[in-house]
Structure formats: C-alpha cells, structure tokens
Motif scaffolding. Sequence first.
Motif, PDB file in Angstrom:
ATOM      1  N   GLY A  38      13.288 -12.959  33.569  1.00 45.76           N
ATOM      2  CA  GLY A  38      14.336 -14.029  33.241  1.00 45.76           C
ATOM      3  C   GLY A  38      13.750 -15.330  33.995  1.00 45.76           C
ATOM      4  N   PRO A  39      14.725 -16.149  33.638  1.00 41.33           N
ATOM      5  CA  PRO A  39      14.419 -17.589  34.239  1.00 41.33           C
ATOM      6  C   PRO A  39      14.979 -18.000  35.700  1.00 41.33           C
ATOM      7  N   ALA A  40      14.444 -17.123  36.567  1.00 39.77           N
ATOM      8  CA  ALA A  40      14.904 -17.328  38.085  1.00 39.77           C
ATOM      9  C   ALA A  40      13.761 -16.550  38.703  1.00 39.77           C
ATOM     10  N   LYS A  59      10.346 -22.721  24.946  1.00 42.08           N
ATOM     11  CA  LYS A  59      11.789 -23.216  25.508  1.00 42.08           C
ATOM     12  C   LYS A  59      11.630 -23.519  26.640  1.00 42.08           C
ATOM     13  N   ARG A  60      12.429 -24.194  27.523  1.00 38.36           N
ATOM     14  CA  ARG A  60      12.776 -24.200  29.008  1.00 38.36           C
ATOM     15  C   ARG A  60      14.260 -24.406  29.250  1.00 38.36           C
ATOM     16  N   LYS A  61      14.372 -23.672  30.566  1.00 35.84           N
ATOM     17  CA  LYS A  61      15.774 -23.451  31.216  1.00 35.84           C
ATOM     18  C   LYS A  61      15.484 -23.974  32.591  1.00 35.84           C
ATOM     19  N   THR A  62      16.179 -25.096  33.016  1.00 36.41           N
ATOM     20  CA  THR A  62      15.804 -25.682  34.125  1.00 36.41           C
ATOM     21  C   THR A  62      14.517 -25.856  34.542  1.00 36.41           C
ATOM     22  N   TRP A  64      12.142 -23.293  34.399  1.00 37.49           N
ATOM     23  CA  TRP A  64      11.516 -22.243  33.672  1.00 37.49           C
ATOM     24  C   TRP A  64      11.174 -22.368  32.433  1.00 37.49           C
ATOM     25  N   PHE A  65      10.042 -21.756  32.003  1.00 40.05           N
ATOM     26  CA  PHE A  65       9.703 -22.148  30.562  1.00 40.05           C
ATOM     27  C   PHE A  65       9.458 -20.627  29.991  1.00 40.05           C
ATOM     28  N   LYS A  66       9.929 -20.519  28.883  1.00 38.79           N
ATOM     29  CA  LYS A  66       9.579 -19.233  28.107  1.00 38.79           C
ATOM     30  C   LYS A  66       8.538 -19.262  27.221  1.00 38.79           C
ATOM     31  N   TRP A  76       9.064 -15.644  31.044  1.00 38.80           N
ATOM     32  CA  TRP A  76       9.499 -16.726  31.911  1.00 38.80           C
ATOM     33  C   TRP A  76       8.502 -17.123  32.884  1.00 38.80           C
ATOM     34  N   LEU A  82       3.092 -23.561  35.230  1.00 41.78           N
ATOM     35  CA  LEU A  82       2.667 -24.145  33.950  1.00 41.78           C
ATOM     36  C   LEU A  82       2.199 -25.599  34.099  1.00 41.78           C
TER      37      LEU A  82
ATOM     38  N   ASP B  50      12.513 -27.393  23.553  1.00 40.28           N
ATOM     39  CA  ASP B  50      13.861 -27.084  23.598  1.00 40.28           C
ATOM     40  C   ASP B  50      14.406 -26.812  25.016  1.00 40.28           C
ATOM     41  N   ASP B  53      19.812 -26.555  29.167  1.00 38.49           N
ATOM     42  CA  ASP B  53      20.142 -26.692  30.566  1.00 38.49           C
ATOM     43  C   ASP B  53      21.939 -26.775  30.365  1.00 38.49           C
TER      44      ASP B  53
END
Lengths: 246, 214
Positions: A38-40, A59-62, A64-66, A76, A82, B50, B53
Amino acid sequence: MLKVFVVVLLLNLSSVSVATEKAPEVQIAEQFIELHTGPAVGYPVFYVAEKGEWVEVLKRKTTWFKVRTRKGQEGWVKQQSLALTLNSQAQPVRFFDGSFENFQERDFELGAMGGVLESVSSVSVFGTWVMTENIAAELSFTQALGDFSENQLLFASLTHTTFPEWKISPYIRLGAGQIRTKPRANLVQGGDETRTNDLVGAGIGVRYYLARNFVVKVEYQSLLALTERDENEELEQWKLGFAVFF
Amino acid sequence: METWVRGLFLIGMFGLISPAISAQEQSEPTTKSVIEPDLERRDINESEIDSEDFEVGLFVGVISIEDFSSDTVVGARLAYHINEDFFVEATYGQAEAGLTSFEILSGGSPFLTEEEREYRYYNLGIGYNLNGEVFLTRDLVFNSATYFTLGAGSTEFGGDDRFTLSLGAGYRLLLTDYFALHFDVRDHIFNSEIIGEEKSTHNIEYGIGATFFF
C-alpha cells in the motif's frame, strides 16, 4: 488548483483514448527497490525488484508510486526509491516532491486559517497566486461569528516576502475588500440591519516550510472598515493556519 | 615435511584459482546485456502520471441535534492528501431539525420557524491517518485507514451562524485504489442560546460515505 484540475481532466481523457498505450517505464539503478502492498511506509514489503529491471509507473498517491514489474507484480514504491531509477537515456528520474526547492518554484497556494477578529473566532480560506519569488496575490474569505453579529470579509491583497530563500520567512501584506456585518437573530429587535462596508488593511506575518507540501503561517492584520458613521471602525485580526502548494 | 610442501602447493593453487572465480562472476552481467531485447520505451513525464491525492464524495447519516431530536444528514466532502499521514478536508452537510420534547409535550407554539429548523454546516479540518490492511479472506485484502479529524467552521441553525468545532474519527476502506467507503463519527460543538440560556451543545453525527480519489 486550476492547473491540477486541468491536468486531471486531461489525464482522464487521455486514459480513455490511449488505454492500450504502455505506461512509462523506468530502470532500477540501485541494488533493488522494495514494493509495498500500500501507499504508506507501514505496509509490508512483498516483492523486491532487482537492479536493471524495468518497471512501469502506473499512478501516484502523495509520495508513493504504483509500479508494475515485468512479471506482473503490482506494488507501491516510495518516491525516494523511484528517484534512484533511470529513464531510457540513462538519466536519473526526477519528480516534484514538495521539497523546499519545489516550494520556491510554486505557482499556487491554497489554505485555511483559524483566528480571532476583535475577540471573535474566525475561519478563513484563501488562494494565492505566486507571481514572482517575492510577490504574491491573494484572495481570502473570512467568516467571524460572534455573540452579537456575524461578519464576512472578502479581502484581496498583495504580499511581499523579502527573504524567500529562508525556511522561516517574514512577509507584509496590503489589501482592500469588503466587510458584511449581520446582527444575530436574537438581537434583531435592536433595530440594527445588515450593513456592508469597504475595508482596507495591512498585515505582517511569518510563514514556515514545515514538511513536504506543507506551510504554516501566522499573521497579524490591522483592518479599517470605512463606515458611513462619524468614525471609521478599526479591527485587529490574528490568524494561524496552513497552506498546501502546487 | 611432505605435508608442509603440499600445504604450500595448495595455498599457491588457491591463490591462482580464486581470482579466476571472481573474474568469472564479474563477467556474468556482460553476457546478460547481450540478450537485452531492443524495445521502444516510453519515458516518464511527471505530468502524465495520474496522481490521486484528491478525494471527493458524498455521505449520509444521522445527526442528533441537541434538544431538537435526531434527523437524517446528507453532505459532501473534499479532501486533499498531503502525505501518507496527513490530509486536509472541507465538509458540508445539511439536515432538518425536529421538535424539542417541550414542543411535543406542550403542544404549544414552536420555538423555531420551518426555515430556522434548517441545519447546515461547513467545516475545514485536518486529519491524521493510521494506515492498515483488512484481510476479508486469505486472498481478498483491502487497504484501509483509521483517521482522526479536527476542524472548525460554521453552523447555520435557528436563524444564526455559529462558530463550530468538529472532532471526528472515521474508517476508510479502499475497495480499489480510487474508490473508498467511509464510516464516520463526528461531534459538532457550538454555543447556542435557542433554549433560553447560552450553553455549549454537542451535535453528534454518524454516517457512511463513498469517495473517489482523483
């Protein structure tokens, strides 16, 4: 903000039209990178991709990159890992990471502040366009709710940050706007009515780059409401709040 | 004497062979690169990735408006995730207050007009995530987060806007990377003098919501 929305919109459109196109790829330059579930940082590492391997960035979340590996493993990866990868020209991969360097190149800020306007609690939201490294234009809306009246302030201002290269940096503000004062319903029998007055004001504040993408601000403002009565009304405001930047 | 010579001979042999072993190890990656397929690769461009957030969604629940019975509340929520731990959010909700016990029992004239019974609030706050995972079955795993929020805003009720503090806790279950279900409990605290003397009222809301990340 607008830019983000436009980018998001374009991304959504492009993802429909070019769904078959391959995701961008990077090559791992360090000994290995770890894939989390997961992204943490607390999520367990379930796979390790080796040096030389190419992975697709989905993709990215904050921060973190998938990514997807050649073997189809999806996980992630944190931004710092990265940043250690290479593109097809063997150049290191770089990203906006909300660092202080990125902060100095920001275009927009969005934030909220809580405070006290003449001993009444207030809440503000603001949007800022950073024009040069020193000068920014800001539009803020404040609502201050007291026992006797409700005040709404719309305030357009310019700020000047003299030392933008400092992490803790002072700034000054000059602006103008309007204040709308509405007496509380239980006092309506007093005969007061909602009134709107022009407002001019100046402020002094300090901003502090606290963490990734995150700025804290504290500010004092002296405002002058230009009333139709004999005397203009002076207002003092203290504010403490935060901003995120793009 | 003989074993001493043999020992010396073995040491010498080992000294000759070991560089050969390590040389063999070093030459291995070069043979690998020969079979590297010649592919056209798409280079990474930050703006093309993508990012998810922002989170936007709707919620529905029950709010217990102090002195004015409980009612259905519906609202919307927009959040921006600053990093894996913190997020900021803006919330809007609305409900319609019922009658106080006194109004029901006495059968007398109501305290508030229909318009004044409209309960609307907005709230700006900051939240902290405790990230986790849920194992529904051995292979069905969802990411989740328990979070705590603290915010301030305004509540329009009884004909006035009131400064409101909001404390909350919630649970976010991510069914996919971009779709989540929420379970929330929030306490909206504001001062009210609608029932005579001014007091601080606690208006507890709980509900479920669905959000999309974009």
